[in-house]
Design a protein around this motif. Sequence first.
Motif, PDB file in Angstrom:
ATOM      1  N   ILE B 889      -6.454  -5.203  40.523  1.00 21.65           N
ATOM      2  CA  ILE B 889      -6.975  -4.113  41.335  1.00 21.65           C
ATOM      3  C   ILE B 889      -8.489  -4.050  41.125  1.00 21.65           C
ATOM      4  CG2 ILE B 889      -6.972  -1.608  41.646  1.00 21.65           C
ATOM      5  CD1 ILE B 889      -4.052  -1.661  40.824  1.00 21.65           C
ATOM      6  N   PRO B 890      -9.254  -3.974  42.216  1.00 16.24           N
ATOM      7  CA  PRO B 890     -10.714  -3.946  42.069  1.00 16.24           C
ATOM      8  C   PRO B 890     -11.169  -2.785  41.172  1.00 16.24           C
ATOM      9  CG  PRO B 890     -10.065  -4.128  44.367  1.00 16.24           C
ATOM     10  CD  PRO B 890      -8.819  -3.951  43.585  1.00 16.24           C
ATOM     11  N   GLY B 893      -9.193  -3.861  37.143  1.00 18.13           N
ATOM     12  CA  GLY B 893      -8.794  -5.079  36.479  1.00 18.13           C
ATOM     13  C   GLY B 893      -7.315  -5.355  36.673  1.00 18.13           C
ATOM     14  N   GLU B 894      -6.831  -6.323  35.939  1.00 21.70           N
ATOM     15  CA  GLU B 894      -5.437  -6.706  36.104  1.00 21.70           C
ATOM     16  C   GLU B 894      -4.533  -5.678  35.440  1.00 21.70           C
ATOM     17  OE1 GLU B 894      -3.408 -10.946  35.784  1.00 21.70           O
ATOM     18  OE2 GLU B 894      -3.339  -9.836  33.912  1.00 21.70           O
ATOM     19  N   ILE B 895      -3.581  -5.159  36.169  1.00 23.31           N
ATOM     20  CA  ILE B 895      -2.601  -4.271  35.543  1.00 23.31           C
ATOM     21  C   ILE B 895      -1.202  -4.745  35.880  1.00 23.31           C
ATOM     22  CG2 ILE B 895      -4.127  -2.267  35.646  1.00 23.31           C
ATOM     23  CD1 ILE B 895      -2.038  -1.248  37.802  1.00 23.31           C
ATOM     24  N   GLU B 896      -0.287  -4.272  35.037  1.00 28.61           N
ATOM     25  CA  GLU B 896       1.095  -4.687  35.238  1.00 28.61           C
ATOM     26  C   GLU B 896       1.863  -3.528  35.854  1.00 28.61           C
ATOM     27  OE1 GLU B 896       3.302  -4.762  31.735  1.00 28.61           O
ATOM     28  OE2 GLU B 896       5.155  -5.217  32.795  1.00 28.61           O
TER      29      GLU B 896
END
Lengths: 121, 935
Positions: B889-890, B893-896
């Motif tokens: 996600i801008p 960052g990367e999320i789970e």
Amino acid sequence: METLYVICVGVLTSCGVYLCLRGRTFSVVVGLTMLSYAVNLFLFSSGRLNLKDAAILGMSESYADPLPQALTLTAIVIGFAMIAFVVILSMRARADLGNDFVDGSEPADSNKFIKPNRDKA
Amino acid sequence: MEQGATMSLFWITAILLIGAIIPVLTEKFGRTINTLATMLAPAIALAYVISLLPAVLAGEVIVEYLEWIPSAGLTLSMHLDGLALMFALLILGIGLLIILYARYYLSEKEAVGRFFSYLILFMTAMLSIVLANNVLQLWMAWEVTSISSFLLISFWSSKSESRKGARMALTVTGAGGLALLAGLLIIANIVGSYELSTILASGDLIREHSLYSVALILVLLGAFTKSAQFPFHFWLPHAMAAPTPVSAYLHSATMVKAGIFLLARLYPVLSGTEMWFLIVSLTGLITLLIGAYVALFKHDLKGLLAYSTISHLGLIVLLLGLNTQLAAVAALFHIMNHAVFKASLFMAAGIIDHEAGTRDMRKLGGLWRFMPYTATLAMVAAASMAGVPLFNGFLSKEMFLAETLHSSALGFLSWMIPVLATLAGVFAVAYSMRFIHDVFFNGEPKDLPKTPHEPPRYMKIPIEILVTLCLLVGIFPEFMIGGLLQAAASSVLMTDLPYYSLAIWHGFNLPLLMSAIAITGGLLIYAYRSHLYRFQAQFHESDEKRVFEGVMQQLVKLATKAHDTLNNGSLQRYIAAMLLFTIGVTAFPMIHLESAKTHFPDQPLSGIEITAAFILCLSAIATVIYHRKRMVALITLSVVGLIVSIAFARFSAPDLALTQLAVEVVTVILLMLALYFLPQKTPAESSPSRVVRDVGIAAAIGGLVATINYAFITQPIDTISEFFLANSKTGGGGTNAVNVILVDFRGLDTLGEILVLGIAGLGIFNLLARVRLAMPSSNENGLPWTQDRHPPILAVISQSLLPLALLVSFYIFLRGHNMPGGGFIAGLITSVALIQQYIAHGVDWVKPRLKIEYQTLIALGVLIATLTGIGSWFFDRPFMTTWFDYFDIPYIGEIELASALIFDLGVYLTVIGSSLLILASLGKLTSAHRPTAEE
């Protein structure tokens, strides 16, 4: 450590059992609470006593057994629900029966039902 | 033996079971249609059995299996051999006649449909007994006959004697049934199979087993109670309170024969030993004599027939107990003959009762004038019962007498058997004579309720058929039943049959002489019966019913007393008893527990652990010591809880520590609230001996628990958790293995758990609704509760802390999948934060500001959790399969994202809903906003 741990579990069990054997609801509730501590510790220890390795992946080399922990976690919450139910039941019993006695026959000096008096409260 | 390709034998019982419903359904179409519809099922079954007749007579045994629970090794299995065939023909054939007879016997006002239903049910059970090829199946059917016969005997349930008679029959045969079950289980255990065909092939194994005598006695108890053998015969006369069709069916042809069937069925495995011959022949002999003697003195027609039945059953049992093969053949022969003539006699008695209004032979007499046709039929049947030549009863009785001469069952005293058998024969002739003479001749009827006349035409048909059979078998025995008898005998003896001849005339021999003595003696005794009556009148006649009721009442009294002693209302007493039992069963094996020896040494102790343990034990003991001062006990209890949560933290269980801490807070608040409504102190009331007892029990339990705990935590660990640790990240998408187990691996458990939590909350809400609780105005010392409202500082702080607390709980919730936390803990933290608002501001303040229905919250939580689980169905996965993936996600960052998070949301909401519902409902009691049922 193991010896000390089981002594604590034993003491908690004994105290819980003794309180459950009293004839009044509140003592029984306290006894049950104590007993559920003992049982939770007992179940938890089936994963053995591990001092430094929480079951969080990537934080250490080895891990404590997560399964007893997960089971104990729900046991704690369910235990709370049970204690709550029992204590409310004992209140209800006192309201309906006029005493908090659970040991069969009623003793002579039992706490009698007190008439509601809302004005002063 | 062959395995049948079709399930035809099973159809017999299936059709009959369906047939048991038909009478009730067709009752409204009138009695004739009802009767015909009822007869349909037995008729089909009979036709089918007859179609199998040639095969069975040729020596074939039809065996069929139906897999029932294959995994448990349970198979339904049925077989049809000669013995089963003979009984099936009797049950179905006489059953059909009884149905026809009952149509005329029962009046229109009675519940005929129900009666027929019971009758067909009974018929089904009887057939299941004879067809069963599995002892458990046999036993089940056996019990169903007891129950359905109870229903039939008590059909006229408004009569006290019907109810008592039915109860007596059920008690005696039911108790016997239990003994039978035990006996059959022992036999099956010896053989290692429940299949009758296997058991029948293992005779030697069973007879040589050390438990043989136990099994034999248990099985005999079952058979003797069912077949009314001395000393259990007393129930049969009282069962005569049943409608006569029932007596004619159950107590002549079928139910009482079930016991004899069992003896015949197990004859190949149980007989052949000294014990069998002694017990069976003695019991049969005594029953034969007592029945024959007492029958003579019964003034009630059915009473006479009942004792005569007892006597004939005794005769058959005696035959089975004589140690000759021909005796067994004679027994089978007499089973058939007795069923035929006794059923017709009962029906004749029913007609007399029906048309003359009484069965009392002191009132009856001279009925020949009114009903010569019925009288003729009755005379033929009675002659058969007495053993007069040319009737079927004569043939089997002749065989019986011949066998008594050859017997050595009683060793050196065996000569008594023929003598006593002849004596019984004398009485049999006498009571048969009385049945005919006292009813149809011997003066005029005395004050009968109505004028007797012949019964309706069709009511006589069943008797006519049976009486014709008596004659035909009596005159052409070999032609009529030779084949059937041979087939039945070979399945009982399981060897080559001995030679026997079914001719009427065997020349002048000893049995014929004995018959002649019996007939002459019987007529003499009947002629001089008044002397015997006078003699008998000196005895006080005991009423079995009263004796039985007395015994029953004594038993009930005893049970009540035992119950009252054990169950005195003291819950503590029950707990103590249970705990003592637990101590017993746990302590004893632990004495021998060698493997519990320590496997690795204790880990080293540090000061922290010693201090914590010291505080823990001290607080626990303080709680016990001060438990009567309830507030103090609560405080020490909370110290214990705190140390427990520290212990969890210490032993690498952060999730548990957090949960315990939050639960601790909620529990203590709850208990304090409850204490407001409960007495503040417990009076000292335990006696010193009680304290000693309880301390003893508590110490023993504590010691045992500690020992067990020590035994297992010093064992090397062997856990399935490796799987969870290995798959937690890859399969569940989280690094906190505990949380992944809760919401993923064992998600179904958790779903159940939150359901329980929700139910507890709702239950508490209901308990508190409309509760009439005392509102204490002062504490236990008489000090009035303070009128101060809520302290402002607490109000301000808790209000400003609320957003922070919610934020923390949200954080804990979100990180739960990877770090300690999760729905349970976050839910508890939120609850504590909200409860604090209640404490700080009071219900009046919170209520308008927090408009959440906690019940709805619980429902919503459970719903979300369940729907998350169901969601996986849409992706063709099993219930509660989780899904997760990583997104970029801008700016963040990367999320789970995992579906387990939504499940955890359900947990979160349920926990909040339940804990707040509990505490808020209780808290409201202190204010004017008491919950009501409407809320």
